[in-house]
Write a protein that holds these residues in place. Structure first.
Motif, PDB file in Angstrom:
ATOM      1  N   GLU A 103      -7.929 -15.360  16.445  1.00 21.58           N
ATOM      2  CA  GLU A 103      -7.635 -14.797  14.671  1.00 21.58           C
ATOM      3  C   GLU A 103      -5.360 -15.070  14.789  1.00 21.58           C
ATOM      4  O   GLU A 103      -5.620 -15.723  14.136  1.00 21.58           O
ATOM      5  CB  GLU A 103      -7.317 -13.286  15.144  1.00 21.58           C
ATOM      6  N   VAL A 133      -4.575 -17.759  12.337  1.00 18.41           N
ATOM      7  CA  VAL A 133      -4.253 -18.148  11.029  1.00 18.41           C
ATOM      8  C   VAL A 133      -2.584 -18.032  11.207  1.00 18.41           C
ATOM      9  O   VAL A 133      -2.110 -18.328  10.228  1.00 18.41           O
ATOM     10  CB  VAL A 133      -4.502 -15.627  10.877  1.00 18.41           C
ATOM     11  N   ALA A 181       0.071 -20.294   9.159  1.00 15.16           N
ATOM     12  CA  ALA A 181       0.741 -20.024   8.130  1.00 15.16           C
ATOM     13  C   ALA A 181       2.352 -21.168   8.180  1.00 15.16           C
ATOM     14  O   ALA A 181       3.026 -21.220   6.923  1.00 15.16           O
ATOM     15  CB  ALA A 181       1.561 -19.010   9.102  1.00 15.16           C
ATOM     16  N   ILE A 191       3.041 -16.432   0.343  1.00 16.23           N
ATOM     17  CA  ILE A 191       1.906 -16.426   1.482  1.00 16.23           C
ATOM     18  C   ILE A 191       1.441 -16.150   2.619  1.00 16.23           C
ATOM     19  O   ILE A 191       0.892 -15.653   3.222  1.00 16.23           O
ATOM     20  CB  ILE A 191       0.741 -17.744   0.576  1.00 16.23           C
ATOM     21  N   LEU A 232       0.393 -14.035   5.712  1.00 17.21           N
ATOM     22  CA  LEU A 232      -0.862 -13.752   6.723  1.00 17.21           C
ATOM     23  C   LEU A 232       0.972 -13.899   8.386  1.00 17.21           C
ATOM     24  O   LEU A 232      -0.134 -13.594   9.284  1.00 17.21           O
ATOM     25  CB  LEU A 232      -0.988 -15.795   7.112  1.00 17.21           C
ATOM     26  N   SER A 292       0.298 -10.251   8.685  1.00 19.05           N
ATOM     27  CA  SER A 292      -1.495  -9.744   9.476  1.00 19.05           C
ATOM     28  C   SER A 292      -1.501 -10.148  10.297  1.00 19.05           C
ATOM     29  O   SER A 292      -2.663  -9.402  10.956  1.00 19.05           O
ATOM     30  CB  SER A 292      -2.248  -9.937   7.932  1.00 19.05           C
ATOM     31  N   ARG A 293      -1.255 -10.802  10.809  1.00 23.42           N
ATOM     32  CA  ARG A 293      -1.623 -11.139  12.328  1.00 23.42           C
ATOM     33  C   ARG A 293      -0.709 -11.234  13.555  1.00 23.42           C
ATOM     34  O   ARG A 293      -0.365 -11.995  13.862  1.00 23.42           O
ATOM     35  CB  ARG A 293      -2.087 -12.207  12.819  1.00 23.42           C
TER      36      ARG A 293
END
Ligand code: HEM
Ligand code: HEM
Length: 153
Positions: free
Chosen positions: A98, A102, A106, A136, A140, A143-144
């Protein structure tokens, strides 16, 4: 094997501290593009410098990320227990799949956004492209991020 251990720790720390720079620079570049877009101001040399600096910082993190990947204990344990079993373990899956996937996405978005924004003929179009792609990418990255590891130490 002492030198190996030192290099491993150095790469891990580099990747870890560089993450703060990535976050800061990406946030600044995104906010700069967004506010410029809203204000409809004209594109300046500094805007190009901010966008390019962000791109460079991200590309270096990509390099450090690959370095970290192969020295990481998560990679070793994934190899030892097998991919199927590794994917069932939340932490191993996060760091082996993940997080890298990700983050690479990015970095690709920032790269594509940078190249595309340069080709835009007018200021507004440039800022719009940067706002979308860098925005965006920022989401990303947020989020990770392994937040627990970053501040939990
Ligand atoms: C898969 C690997 C990589 C790809 C596909 C890639 C691709 C790109 C692209 C398309 C640009 C934008 C060129 C432009 O339009 O100005 C760029 C810029 C740049 N990249 Fe990478 N890159 C990669 C890895 C790296 C790594 C590992 C580093 C350094 C550690 C790096 C350092 C830079 C720098 C310094 C620039 C800025 C050049 C400029 O001043 O415009 N890149 N890269
Ligand atoms: C925007 C890009 C990235 C950011 C901000 C970022 C950030 C981080 C942070 C903060 C950690 C925690 C380090 C620690 O435990 O102290 C970490 C770990 C890790 N990252 Fe990244 N990373 C990025 C990209 C990548 C990429 C592209 C890869 C692989 C290709 C990667 C692979 C890893 C691995 C394997 C670990 C676990 C290391 C370990 O503890 O054994 N990262 N990353």
């Amino acid at each position: 094997m002492l030198p190996n251990i030192n290099i491993k720790i150095m790469i891990l720390q580099l990747h870890s501290y560089w993450a703060y720079i990535v976050l800061l620079v990406l946030l600044v570049a995104f906010a700069n593009a967004l506010f410029a877009f809203i204000k409809k101001r004209s594109y300046k040399d500094l805007d190009m410098r901010i966008a390019r600096f962000t791109l460079i910082i991200m590309h270096f993190q990509l390099l450090f990320g690959f370095g970290v990947y192969f020295v990481s204990s998560y990679f070793k344990s994934a190899k030892a227990i097998g991919m199927g079993a590794a994917m069932k373990d939340k932490t191993t899956r996060f760091f082996i799949m993940e997080h890298p996937m990700v983050m690479i996405l990015a970095i690709v978005l920032v790269t594509v956004g940078f190249v595309k924004h340069k080709k835009q003929p007018v200021s507004l179009g440039r800022f719009k492209t940067l706002t979308i792609y860098y925005g965006i990418a920022l989401l990303l990255v947020l989020s990770r991020m392994p937040w627990g590891q970053l501040f939990g130490k």
